[in-house]
Motif scaffolding. Structure first.
Motif, mmCIF file in Angstrom:
data_model
loop_
_atom_site.group_PDB
_atom_site.id
_atom_site.type_symbol
_atom_site.label_atom_id
_atom_site.label_comp_id
_atom_site.label_asym_id
_atom_site.label_seq_id
_atom_site.Cartn_x
_atom_site.Cartn_y
_atom_site.Cartn_z
ATOM 1 N N GLU A 205 51.875 -7.036 -3.716
ATOM 2 C CA GLU A 205 52.650 -6.607 -4.867
ATOM 3 C C GLU A 205 53.597 -7.694 -5.360
ATOM 4 O OE1 GLU A 205 52.421 -4.900 -2.048
ATOM 5 O OE2 GLU A 205 51.745 -2.897 -2.502
ATOM 6 N N PHE A 206 53.808 -8.736 -4.563
ATOM 7 C CA PHE A 206 54.785 -9.756 -4.885
ATOM 8 C C PHE A 206 54.116 -11.111 -5.097
ATOM 9 C CE2 PHE A 206 57.110 -6.588 -2.423
ATOM 10 C CZ PHE A 206 58.108 -6.287 -3.329
ATOM 11 N N ARG B 179 71.502 -8.227 -12.262
ATOM 12 C CA ARG B 179 70.471 -8.526 -11.274
ATOM 13 C C ARG B 179 69.654 -7.281 -10.999
ATOM 14 N NH1 ARG B 179 72.923 -11.966 -6.417
ATOM 15 N NH2 ARG B 179 73.394 -9.888 -5.722
ATOM 16 N N LYS B 180 68.330 -7.436 -11.022
ATOM 17 C CA LYS B 180 67.427 -6.312 -10.785
ATOM 18 C C LYS B 180 66.237 -6.804 -9.983
ATOM 19 C CE LYS B 180 68.392 -3.387 -14.694
ATOM 20 N NZ LYS B 180 67.827 -2.248 -15.347
ATOM 21 N N SER B 181 65.586 -5.874 -9.321
ATOM 22 C CA SER B 181 64.332 -6.199 -8.658
ATOM 23 C C SER B 181 63.191 -5.930 -9.622
ATOM 24 C CB SER B 181 64.169 -5.361 -7.385
ATOM 25 O OG SER B 181 64.023 -4.009 -7.732
ATOM 26 N N HIS B 182 61.993 -6.240 -9.193
ATOM 27 C CA HIS B 182 60.837 -6.038 -10.056
ATOM 28 C C HIS B 182 59.646 -5.597 -9.218
ATOM 29 C CE1 HIS B 182 60.834 -10.123 -8.572
ATOM 30 N NE2 HIS B 182 59.526 -10.038 -8.567
ATOM 31 N N HIS B 183 59.825 -4.527 -8.494
ATOM 32 C CA HIS B 183 58.760 -4.006 -7.644
ATOM 33 C C HIS B 183 57.643 -3.409 -8.491
ATOM 34 C CE1 HIS B 183 61.524 -4.504 -4.344
ATOM 35 N NE2 HIS B 183 62.383 -3.697 -4.920
ATOM 36 N N LYS C 258 57.080 0.624 -5.376
ATOM 37 C CA LYS C 258 58.135 1.625 -5.569
ATOM 38 C C LYS C 258 57.708 2.957 -4.983
ATOM 39 C CE LYS C 258 60.305 0.082 -9.844
ATOM 40 N NZ LYS C 258 60.571 0.436 -11.237
ATOM 41 N N SER C 259 56.491 3.347 -5.260
ATOM 42 C CA SER C 259 55.980 4.614 -4.749
ATOM 43 C C SER C 259 55.970 4.613 -3.221
ATOM 44 C CB SER C 259 54.576 4.857 -5.299
ATOM 45 O OG SER C 259 54.045 6.034 -4.771
ATOM 46 N N SER D 129 58.307 7.080 -1.006
ATOM 47 C CA SER D 129 57.665 7.996 -0.049
ATOM 48 C C SER D 129 58.261 7.836 1.342
ATOM 49 C CB SER D 129 56.165 7.737 0.014
ATOM 50 O OG SER D 129 55.546 8.102 -1.183
ATOM 51 N N ARG D 130 58.433 6.593 1.749
ATOM 52 C CA ARG D 130 59.036 6.331 3.060
ATOM 53 C C ARG D 130 60.459 6.888 3.136
ATOM 54 N NH1 ARG D 130 57.021 1.651 6.162
ATOM 55 N NH2 ARG D 130 54.976 1.103 5.370
ATOM 56 N N LEU D 131 61.233 6.658 2.081
ATOM 57 C CA LEU D 131 62.612 7.144 2.073
ATOM 58 C C LEU D 131 62.675 8.666 2.028
ATOM 59 C CD1 LEU D 131 64.163 4.430 -0.240
ATOM 60 C CD2 LEU D 131 64.602 4.739 2.210
ATOM 61 N N ASN D 132 61.744 9.300 1.336
ATOM 62 C CA ASN D 132 61.700 10.761 1.326
ATOM 63 C C ASN D 132 61.417 11.300 2.728
ATOM 64 O OD1 ASN D 132 62.303 11.091 -1.385
ATOM 65 N ND2 ASN D 132 60.164 11.122 -2.017
#
Length: 109
Positions: free
Chosen positions: A3-4, A19-23, A28-29, A33-36
């Motif tokens: 993805e990177f 500053r932002k990421s760009h996943h 992101k999904s 899912s892991r965090l959920n």
């Protein structure tokens, strides 16, 4: 961690001074899912404590949560290093190295 891939994204670190990421959507999904799952595990530990579950069982669940969080952190760190860090170094921004070292030290505590 495909993805990177370099060049497959916009300027990762700054967008109009922010500053932002760009996943990718896939990444992101995966992270969400892991965090959920982790969130559910934490609620489960709370329930175990409310039910006076044997301490060793609760501690083992906490260890599993910590491991899951570490996995999320590793994924984010790998993506960050393969994208933002490389881009900022290539742009001549050496401050990113110190920022990365501070972050890695926090993760390793």
């Amino acid at each position: 961690m495909d993805e990177f891939v370099a060049g497959a994204h916009q300027d990762c670190c700054t967008n109009e001074g922010e500053r932002k990421s760009h996943h990718s959507d896939k990444m992101k999904s995966n992270l969400i899912s892991r965090l959920n799952r982790i969130e559910g595990q934490i609620r489960g530990v709370k329930g175990l404590i409310e039910k006076d579950t044997y301490c060793d069982d609760v501690l083992n669940q906490i260890a599993a949560i910590q491991s899951a969080l570490n996995s999320v952190g590793k994924l984010l760190l790998e993506g960050h290093m393969k994208s933002c860090v490389i881009e900022r170094i290539q742009a001549g921004d050496q401050e990113v190295i110190e920022e990365l070292l501070v972050t890695v030290n926090k993760l390793m505590k």
